[in-house]
Design an enzyme around this catalytic site. Structure first.
Site, mmCIF file in Angstrom:
data_model
loop_
_atom_site.group_PDB
_atom_site.id
_atom_site.type_symbol
_atom_site.label_atom_id
_atom_site.label_comp_id
_atom_site.label_asym_id
_atom_site.label_seq_id
_atom_site.Cartn_x
_atom_site.Cartn_y
_atom_site.Cartn_z
ATOM 1 N N GLU A 189 47.832 39.095 39.354
ATOM 2 C CA GLU A 189 47.282 38.887 40.693
ATOM 3 C C GLU A 189 45.900 39.529 40.846
ATOM 4 O OE1 GLU A 189 49.164 36.857 41.747
ATOM 5 O OE2 GLU A 189 51.230 37.356 41.242
ATOM 6 N N ASP A 350 44.127 29.693 38.223
ATOM 7 C CA ASP A 350 45.457 29.494 37.654
ATOM 8 C C ASP A 350 45.434 28.220 36.828
ATOM 9 O OD1 ASP A 350 46.748 31.720 38.598
ATOM 10 O OD2 ASP A 350 47.573 30.734 40.381
#
EC number: 2.4.1.18
Length: 528
Positions: A189, A350
């Protein structure tokens, strides 16, 4: 020397899911979809670029849970069966739509896609590790790792031993599978906690990534903003995410993926077609699910959708790649007037955005590389972080601030009303694991196996995915169940260890069910 550089970074990660009892597992389907729609298309793109000698560079972070699943023979077999069902469905769809030109072309597109996917999968014997290792060895792709189970380090790292264990397992696992240690690490993250950089340094890691504010609020403020890395107090390079390029690719509202000619993700034949026809390709219980065959384009913001036209979507992907190229060129030209070195634009995403969420993403990516390579002179060069550090080894020292790329930039996604309860349990279990690792400096036989399995169970429980799912409200029951399950397994093992009353059959059952990190050594949790 180029006027500027662009570093494309794709972070590929899925939580560890391995169902020994059900090859139609809903959770394993996350992996099946990502392999079909993202990972194999990405492999194929790089192979075509290598074949055509296109000068590209890309950095790919492959998380340890993901590569463990890729290398697992059971998961490989489950995916093979999934792909066979998909190929069968595509063939039936080609026949069903033969008299409907609106959908027949799209059905043929899916059939070609799945057949190409099967060929690539078979080429590598079902083990995609071999494909990524081959790309790594080509020199065009830099593979890096992530923390062992994508643990959110600022929150689970109450004990420094936990952060060290997450990093050590990741580095060892990467070296085992890819034949060389990783140069960098994707912080889960993008969550940075000052001081963690010293642990990265201890394991030979040279860089990591932050969201923009993690660098912008560094002490002292970076002279080059986010357009050059800084060296942390431990001497590890911190690269900051560029906000402008991120918005253009990430945002479904303002970015490319929301274009009305692109494929509509939320309209699938698993829900649209007759139940008896589609039943063999959804869940055996009869639960309707996405099949991956979607026949409509975004069309607009209402519920009305028009048929997908692959040619239009491909044209848009090429056009948007050209727009991204133009915008990066203008950005670099502007920055270059204020910098005494070529500016660096860090573009991290991502990986699953490309192909899974944004079906045309792989086409966009390949077109971008080809368009830049076709220009003379080139407006910028693609580069990996390692190459940048080799060319510019002198960088400003600074201490980044605690940050993440989650909503509002700090910890709130992973620490709020829906998920805060997990941390007291994770911290308590970690303290016990550290105590056991210190108490048993050398262990053998069933004790060794139990200690190693306890370490596995704790690491999987620490995954940030479970807290994230609880926050987003999707499959909450599953995320809660996984967290509790692994913690209960951990405490069952530790009770047996502390009472010298281990049941070999129970230890073996856990080893077979949760076999992540086969070469783990529980001593990773020992105090240093």
């Amino acid at each position: 020397m180029p006027r500027g550089y662009v570093a494309l970074v794709l972070h590929a990660h899925l939580p560890y899911v391995r169902d020994t009892e059900d090859d139609f597992s809903l959770a394993e389907k996350w992996y099946h979809e990502a392999v079909t729609e993202t990972y194999i298309p990405l492999i194929n793109i790089c192979q075509r670029l290598n074949r055509d000698r296109v000068p590209y560079r890309i950095t790919i972070s492959l998380s340890p849970p993901l590569v463990t699943m890729m290398a697992d023979s059971l998961v490989q077999e489950h995916y093979r069966r999934y792909l066979e069902r998909l190929r069968e469905l595509a063939a039936r769809e080609v026949w069903r739509t033969r008299n409907d030109p609106r959908f027949h072309l799209v059905a043929r597109m899916y059939q070609d896609l799945f057949e190409n996917t099967a060929r690539t999968y078979q080429t590598y014997g079902g083990n995609l590790i071999n494909a990524f290792r081959e790309l790594q060895d080509s020199g065009k792709v830099e593979l890096i790792t992530c923390a062992a189970t994508h643990g959110y380090l600022p929150l689970i790292g109450l004990q420094r031993e936990v952060v060290r264990a997450q990093v050590e397992v990741a580095v060892n696992n990467h070296r085992r599978l890819f034949g060389r240690p990783p140069a960098g690490l994707w912080l889960p993250e993008c969550a940075y906690n000052p001081g963690d950089d010293a642990i990265l340094r201890d394991y030979g890691l040279k860089y990591f990534f932050l969201d923009a504010h993690g660098l912008l609020y560094a002490t002292p403020r970076p002279r080059y903003s986010i357009f050059a890395p800084v060296y942390t107090p431990a001497g590890v390079a911190a690269f900051g995410r560029d906000l402008e390029s991120s918005e253009q690719v990430w945002s479904a509202q303002e970015g490319y993926p929301g274009d009305f000619d692109y494929r509509e993700f939320y309209r699938d034949i698993g829900y649209d077609l007759d139940f008896e026809y589609i039943k063999p390709y959804i869940h055996p219980s009869g639960l309707r699910l996405d099949t991956g065959l979607k026949y409509y384009r975004i069309t607009g913001k209402s519920g009305y959708k028009e048929p997908y036209v692959p040619e239009w979507a491909s044209f848009k992907a090429h056009t948007h790649a050209g727009n991204f190229l133009f915008n990066r060129e203008q950005q670099i030209n502007y920055l270059a007037t204020y910098m005494d070195r070529p500016p660096l634009i860090i573009c991290p995403y991502d990986a699953e955005l490309f192909g899974h969420w944004w079906f045309e993403g792989p086409q966009w990516l390949e077109s971008l590389f080809r368009q830049v390579a076709g220009l003379d002179p080139q407006p910028f060069s693609f580069i990996t972080p390692s190459e940048y550090l080799e060319r510019f080894p002198v960088n400003q020292p600074a201490t980044p601030c605690m940050s993440s790329w989650g909503n509002n930039g700090y910890n709130e996604v992973w620490l709020e009303d829906s998920n805060h309860w997990i941390y007291r349990h994770l911290h308590h279990a970690a303290a016990e694991m550290i105590r056991l690792a210190n108490q048993h400096p050398t262990a053998g036989g069933i004790l060794l196996r139990a200690l190693n399995q306890a370490a596995r169970e704790l690491l999987v429980a620490q995954s940030s995915d479970w807290a994230f799912i609880m926050k987003t409200g999707t499959m909450v029951e599953y995320a809660v169940s996984r967290t509790k399950k692994h913690l209960l397994n951990f405490w069952e093992l530790t009770r047996g260890i502390n009472k010298s009353d281990l049941d070999p059959a129970k230890v073996q059952a856990l080893e077979e069910a949760n076999n992540i990190f086969p070469d783990i050594n529980y001593r990773i949790f020992a105090s240093r």
